[in-house]
Every structure is written in C-alpha cells, then in structure tokens.
Write a protein that holds these residues in place. Structure first.
Motif, PDB file in Angstrom:
ATOM      1  N   PHE B  59       0.838  -1.203   0.000  1.00 21.54           N
ATOM      2  CA  PHE B  59       0.000   0.000   0.000  1.00 21.54           C
ATOM      3  C   PHE B  59       0.878   1.261   0.000  1.00 21.54           C
ATOM      4  CE2 PHE B  59      -3.992  -2.092   1.755  1.00 21.54           C
ATOM      5  CZ  PHE B  59      -4.808  -1.640   0.734  1.00 21.54           C
ATOM      6  N   GLY B  60       1.870   1.264   0.892  1.00 18.56           N
ATOM      7  CA  GLY B  60       2.751   2.440   1.033  1.00 18.56           C
ATOM      8  C   GLY B  60       3.553   2.706  -0.227  1.00 18.56           C
ATOM      9  N   ALA B  61       4.123   1.627  -0.797  1.00 19.96           N
ATOM     10  CA  ALA B  61       4.938   1.782  -2.012  1.00 19.96           C
ATOM     11  C   ALA B  61       4.058   2.246  -3.184  1.00 19.96           C
ATOM     12  CB  ALA B  61       5.628   0.468  -2.348  1.00 19.96           C
ATOM     13  N   ALA B  62       2.839   1.679  -3.267  1.00 17.76           N
ATOM     14  CA  ALA B  62       1.922   2.076  -4.348  1.00 17.76           C
ATOM     15  C   ALA B  62       1.607   3.567  -4.235  1.00 17.76           C
ATOM     16  CB  ALA B  62       0.642   1.252  -4.270  1.00 17.76           C
ATOM     17  N   ASN B  63       1.343   4.025  -3.022  1.00 18.54           N
ATOM     18  CA  ASN B  63       1.040   5.444  -2.850  1.00 18.54           C
ATOM     19  C   ASN B  63       2.250   6.337  -3.132  1.00 18.54           C
ATOM     20  OD1 ASN B  63      -1.655   5.682  -2.469  1.00 18.54           O
ATOM     21  ND2 ASN B  63      -1.592   5.614  -0.234  1.00 18.54           N
ATOM     22  N   THR B  64       3.450   5.821  -2.864  1.00 11.37           N
ATOM     23  CA  THR B  64       4.667   6.583  -3.188  1.00 11.37           C
ATOM     24  C   THR B  64       4.773   6.745  -4.703  1.00 11.37           C
ATOM     25  OG1 THR B  64       5.716   5.570  -1.268  1.00 11.37           O
ATOM     26  CG2 THR B  64       7.165   6.705  -2.790  1.00 11.37           C
ATOM     27  N   ILE B  65       4.546   5.651  -5.419  1.00 13.16           N
ATOM     28  CA  ILE B  65       4.612   5.691  -6.893  1.00 13.16           C
ATOM     29  C   ILE B  65       3.565   6.665  -7.439  1.00 13.16           C
ATOM     30  CG2 ILE B  65       4.219   4.299  -8.989  1.00 13.16           C
ATOM     31  CD1 ILE B  65       5.446   1.914  -7.332  1.00 13.16           C
ATOM     32  N   ILE B  66       2.359   6.605  -6.843  1.00 15.40           N
ATOM     33  CA  ILE B  66       1.266   7.483  -7.305  1.00 15.40           C
ATOM     34  C   ILE B  66       1.643   8.955  -7.101  1.00 15.40           C
ATOM     35  CG2 ILE B  66      -1.103   8.233  -6.767  1.00 15.40           C
ATOM     36  CD1 ILE B  66      -1.659   5.226  -6.069  1.00 15.40           C
ATOM     37  N   LEU B  67       2.166   9.277  -5.910  1.00 14.83           N
ATOM     38  CA  LEU B  67       2.479  10.687  -5.631  1.00 14.83           C
ATOM     39  C   LEU B  67       3.656  11.199  -6.456  1.00 14.83           C
ATOM     40  CD1 LEU B  67       2.050  11.784  -1.918  1.00 14.83           C
ATOM     41  CD2 LEU B  67       0.662  12.274  -3.903  1.00 14.83           C
ATOM     42  N   ILE B  68       4.672  10.349  -6.653  1.00 18.87           N
ATOM     43  CA  ILE B  68       5.807  10.767  -7.485  1.00 18.87           C
ATOM     44  C   ILE B  68       5.310  11.041  -8.917  1.00 18.87           C
ATOM     45  CG2 ILE B  68       7.928   9.929  -8.593  1.00 18.87           C
ATOM     46  CD1 ILE B  68       8.600   8.578  -5.886  1.00 18.87           C
ATOM     47  N   SER B  69       4.468  10.136  -9.415  1.00 24.74           N
ATOM     48  CA  SER B  69       3.920  10.325 -10.770  1.00 24.74           C
ATOM     49  C   SER B  69       3.121  11.627 -10.849  1.00 24.74           C
ATOM     50  CB  SER B  69       3.013   9.152 -11.148  1.00 24.74           C
ATOM     51  OG  SER B  69       3.708   7.940 -11.003  1.00 24.74           O
ATOM     52  N   SER B  70       2.361  11.921  -9.776  1.00 20.04           N
ATOM     53  CA  SER B  70       1.553  13.150  -9.782  1.00 20.04           C
ATOM     54  C   SER B  70       2.438  14.397  -9.755  1.00 20.04           C
ATOM     55  CB  SER B  70       0.571  13.157  -8.608  1.00 20.04           C
ATOM     56  OG  SER B  70       1.216  13.469  -7.400  1.00 20.04           O
ATOM     57  N   SER B  71       3.611  14.278  -9.120  1.00 23.95           N
ATOM     58  CA  SER B  71       4.545  15.414  -9.114  1.00 23.95           C
ATOM     59  C   SER B  71       5.057  15.689 -10.528  1.00 23.95           C
ATOM     60  CB  SER B  71       5.732  15.120  -8.191  1.00 23.95           C
ATOM     61  OG  SER B  71       5.682  15.945  -7.061  1.00 23.95           O
ATOM     62  N   VAL B  72       5.312  14.596 -11.261  1.00 25.16           N
ATOM     63  CA  VAL B  72       5.782  14.751 -12.647  1.00 25.16           C
ATOM     64  C   VAL B  72       4.688  15.410 -13.491  1.00 25.16           C
ATOM     65  CG1 VAL B  72       6.609  13.540 -14.710  1.00 25.16           C
ATOM     66  CG2 VAL B  72       7.343  12.764 -12.465  1.00 25.16           C
ATOM     67  N   THR B  73       3.450  14.919 -13.361  1.00 26.22           N
ATOM     68  CA  THR B  73       2.367  15.495 -14.171  1.00 26.22           C
ATOM     69  C   THR B  73       2.091  16.950 -13.776  1.00 26.22           C
ATOM     70  OG1 THR B  73       0.740  14.495 -12.680  1.00 26.22           O
ATOM     71  CG2 THR B  73       1.235  13.294 -14.693  1.00 26.22           C
ATOM     72  N   LYS B 107      -5.610   5.008   0.276  1.00 24.40           N
ATOM     73  CA  LYS B 107      -5.493   5.307   1.707  1.00 24.40           C
ATOM     74  C   LYS B 107      -6.764   4.858   2.446  1.00 24.40           C
ATOM     75  CE  LYS B 107      -2.685   6.634   4.504  1.00 24.40           C
ATOM     76  NZ  LYS B 107      -1.588   5.702   4.469  1.00 24.40           N
ATOM     77  N   PHE B 108      -7.905   5.050   1.794  1.00 26.42           N
ATOM     78  CA  PHE B 108      -9.171   4.644   2.404  1.00 26.42           C
ATOM     79  C   PHE B 108      -9.176   3.139   2.661  1.00 26.42           C
ATOM     80  CE2 PHE B 108     -13.345   2.718   1.664  1.00 26.42           C
ATOM     81  CZ  PHE B 108     -14.060   3.269   2.718  1.00 26.42           C
ATOM     82  N   PHE B 109      -8.771   2.372   1.658  1.00 24.72           N
ATOM     83  CA  PHE B 109      -8.757   0.912   1.827  1.00 24.72           C
ATOM     84  C   PHE B 109      -7.749   0.489   2.897  1.00 24.72           C
ATOM     85  CE2 PHE B 109     -10.765   0.872  -2.452  1.00 24.72           C
ATOM     86  CZ  PHE B 109     -11.889   0.139  -2.094  1.00 24.72           C
ATOM     87  N   GLU B 110      -6.643   1.215   2.960  1.00 22.55           N
ATOM     88  CA  GLU B 110      -5.628   0.905   3.970  1.00 22.55           C
ATOM     89  C   GLU B 110      -6.185   1.171   5.376  1.00 22.55           C
ATOM     90  OE1 GLU B 110      -2.014   3.108   3.512  1.00 22.55           O
ATOM     91  OE2 GLU B 110      -0.989   1.933   5.030  1.00 22.55           O
ATOM     92  N   TYR B 111      -6.807   2.335   5.546  1.00 27.62           N
ATOM     93  CA  TYR B 111      -7.420   2.671   6.839  1.00 27.62           C
ATOM     94  C   TYR B 111      -8.491   1.634   7.191  1.00 27.62           C
ATOM     95  CZ  TYR B 111      -5.442   7.420   7.462  1.00 27.62           C
ATOM     96  OH  TYR B 111      -4.613   8.489   7.686  1.00 27.62           O
ATOM     97  N   ALA B 112      -9.327   1.288   6.190  1.00 23.12           N
ATOM     98  CA  ALA B 112     -10.437   0.359   6.430  1.00 23.12           C
ATOM     99  C   ALA B 112      -9.918  -0.989   6.927  1.00 23.12           C
ATOM    100  CB  ALA B 112     -11.251   0.178   5.156  1.00 23.12           C
ATOM    101  N   GLU B 113      -8.796  -1.424   6.348  1.00 26.30           N
ATOM    102  CA  GLU B 113      -8.212  -2.707   6.751  1.00 26.30           C
ATOM    103  C   GLU B 113      -7.808  -2.679   8.227  1.00 26.30           C
ATOM    104  OE1 GLU B 113      -5.322  -4.384   3.902  1.00 26.30           O
ATOM    105  OE2 GLU B 113      -4.222  -5.041   5.669  1.00 26.30           O
TER     106      GLU B 113
END
Lengths: 111, 194
Positions: B59-73, B107-113
């Motif tokens: 979950f954490g690594a996926a969110n890191t990839i998502i945020l880095i990609s969003s910084s590029v865009t 993040k929602f799914f992570e919190y829910a878990e």
C-alpha cells in the motif's frame, strides 16, 4: 526560468527525475527486504529519502536556481528545523530532575 | 487600488508576491510536519519496544509511486502552460487530480483494513502517530485537489484575462503539491519500513 524554449529543454529532465525517483523507491523497498539491523536500516532509508527529497526540491521546485530571498527564508527554516529535531535529544540527555543517588547513611545499630 | 507585484517582480528581491508568499507558507509547513516528526522520535525513543511490519509495504509503495507520478504530471502542467500549450496543461492537471484521488482511495482501503482489525488510534502509540501523520498529510492532499479542481473549473477564466497571473498561480500550486510529495517521501520509510 521563464523562457518557453528554455522550459522545452527541461522537459526531458523532469521525466528523467520522475523515473529516478521511482527507481529509488524500488531500492528503498528492496533494502527493506534485506532485514538489516535497525540502526543500519534507518541510515539507509533516510539517505535514500534525503536523496529523493533533494531531487524533488532541486528540480521540480526549481530550488537549484532560485532567488537569494527564497534561499534566505529556507536557511532560516532549516536552522529552526534542526533545533526542533534536536528537542528529542535534549529530553534524553539532560540531567535536570534526575535524582542524585546519595549513599544511604550507615546503619549504626543499637537503640 | 491594485495589489502590487502579483505578476511583475520587485526590483529589490527579484520575486513576485505569489512566489515569496507560497515559500513562506511552505516554510511554516516544514515546521508543522517537523514538530510531528520530532514527536514521533520522542515516542519511538521512549518506547520500550516499537512495532515493526504493522503496515502494508505494498500500500505504502503504491502510494509513493502514485504521488511521485503526480509530481511529474504537475510540473508538466506548469511547463505546458509556460509553453502556451493550453490543452496539454489541462490534460496534465486533470491527470494530477486523478492520481491524487487514486492516492486517497488507496489510503481509504488501507485505513479500512486497520479499522477492521480494531487498529484505531487508541490501539497503541504507533497507530496514534500513524493516523496523525498520515491523516494530516491526507488533508493536504484534499486541499491540493480542491485547488486544482478550482483551476480546472471557475479559476481557469483567469487564464484568458491575465495569463501571467494564472501561470504564477499554477506554479504556486505546483510548489505546494511537490511539498506534499516530499513529505510522503519521508513518511513512507519512517512509518512503513523502519
């Protein structure tokens, strides 16, 4: 940086830095799989995080070529940040309130 | 009376108000997150034992990839605007919003878990600081989404009226967004790996 042609030259750099950040994320996760001792694991993870953070700040936030007023404001922030991060060490290292162990008076015996 | 130095730079500083303002705001944000990181250190150093491996690295690594990609865009959205490519600017800004929403869903799914396993803030000190740090960071993500949606919607009108001012606003939004990414770059190893 304001010239349109100048920015065009930087587009490749933005994608490259993005790719490098993803690679460093992979390295961070891979290093975690090695199950290093906690102090070494913290050192490795923080070195990689600082490297990634510096890349974001320098390239995406254009701090590599910013005006001196911005550097001045950030320098002041860094000073206060270091003070803030040092607070935990003060709580560990200070001796204020630590009880002084005075040797108990020798028991003379008798009544 | 017009507010001076919104677009043009001051002769003495070489900066406009937008840039100086956003950087001073980010400086205050550094101190805000710094205080919480400092709290984390105090709690961790003072604890007799500290849980490891409580969070899903995936979950954490996926969110890191998502945020880095969003910084590029995000940086591409600003660069496109500078190159007068309006369509590309809108596309990249929309992708950034999409990635930000994806981050929140993750993040929602992570919190829910965790909530499902009764691992709420009162469960232990680790989860208390975990929810505080990631919750505050999540609020910053929500703030960024609101601002970007504004510039995709009603705020976009400014681009026709005063393109330079609009570009400055997108640059300030970008600086904020990269800062949010930067905070996560440190949160990920500190909470998920160490």
């Amino acid at each position: 940086m304001s010239d349109s042609a100048d920015i065009k030259n930087h587009l490749g750099k933005y994608w490259m830095i993005g790719a490098a950040l993803l690679v460093f994320t992979g390295i961070t996760v891979a290093a975690n799989q090695l199950h290093l001792a906690v102090p070494l694991a913290i050192t490795v993870a923080l070195i990689i995080a600082i490297t990634k953070g510096s890349m974001v700040a320098a390239v995406f936030m254009h701090l590599s070529h910013e005006k001196k007023w911005i550097y001045g404001a950030l320098l002041l922030t860094v000073v206060f940040f270091i003070v803030l991060m040092s607070v935990p060490f003060l709580t560990v290292n200070d001796g204020i309130g630590t009880p002084i162990h005075v040797p108990a008076p020798a028991h003379t015996g008798g009544h | 009376m017009e507010i001076p130095y919104i677009v043009e730079t001051r002769a003495d500083t070489g900066l406009n108000n937008v840039k100086l303002g956003i950087w001073l705001f980010l400086a205050s944000e550094v101190m805000l997150f710094g205080a919480l990181f400092s709290t984390y250190i105090i709690l961790r150093v003072g604890a007799p034992e500290w849980p490891r491996g409580e969070l899903s690295v995936i979950f954490g690594a996926a969110n890191t990839i998502i945020l880095i990609s969003s910084s590029v865009t995000m940086v591409m959205a600003w660069a496109s605007l500078k190159m007068h490519a309006w369509g590309k600017h809108r596309f990249y800004l929309l992708v950034t919003v999409g990635l930000a929403l994806f981050f929140l869903v993750n993040k929602f799914f992570e919190y829910a878990e965790h909530v499902g396993k009764h691992e709420i803030p009162s469960y232990n000190t680790f989860f208390a600081i975990y929810y505080t740090l990631t919750g505050l960071h999540g609020l910053h993500i929500v703030g960024g989404i609101v601002v970007m949606l504004y510039f995709l919607g009603p705020g976009a009108k400014l681009a026709k009226k005063n393109p330079d001012q609009f570009t400055n606003r997108i640059e300030a939004t970008g600086l904020y967004w990269h800062f949010v990414d930067l905070v996560w770059i440190f949160l990920f190893p500190v909470l998920y790996l160490l």
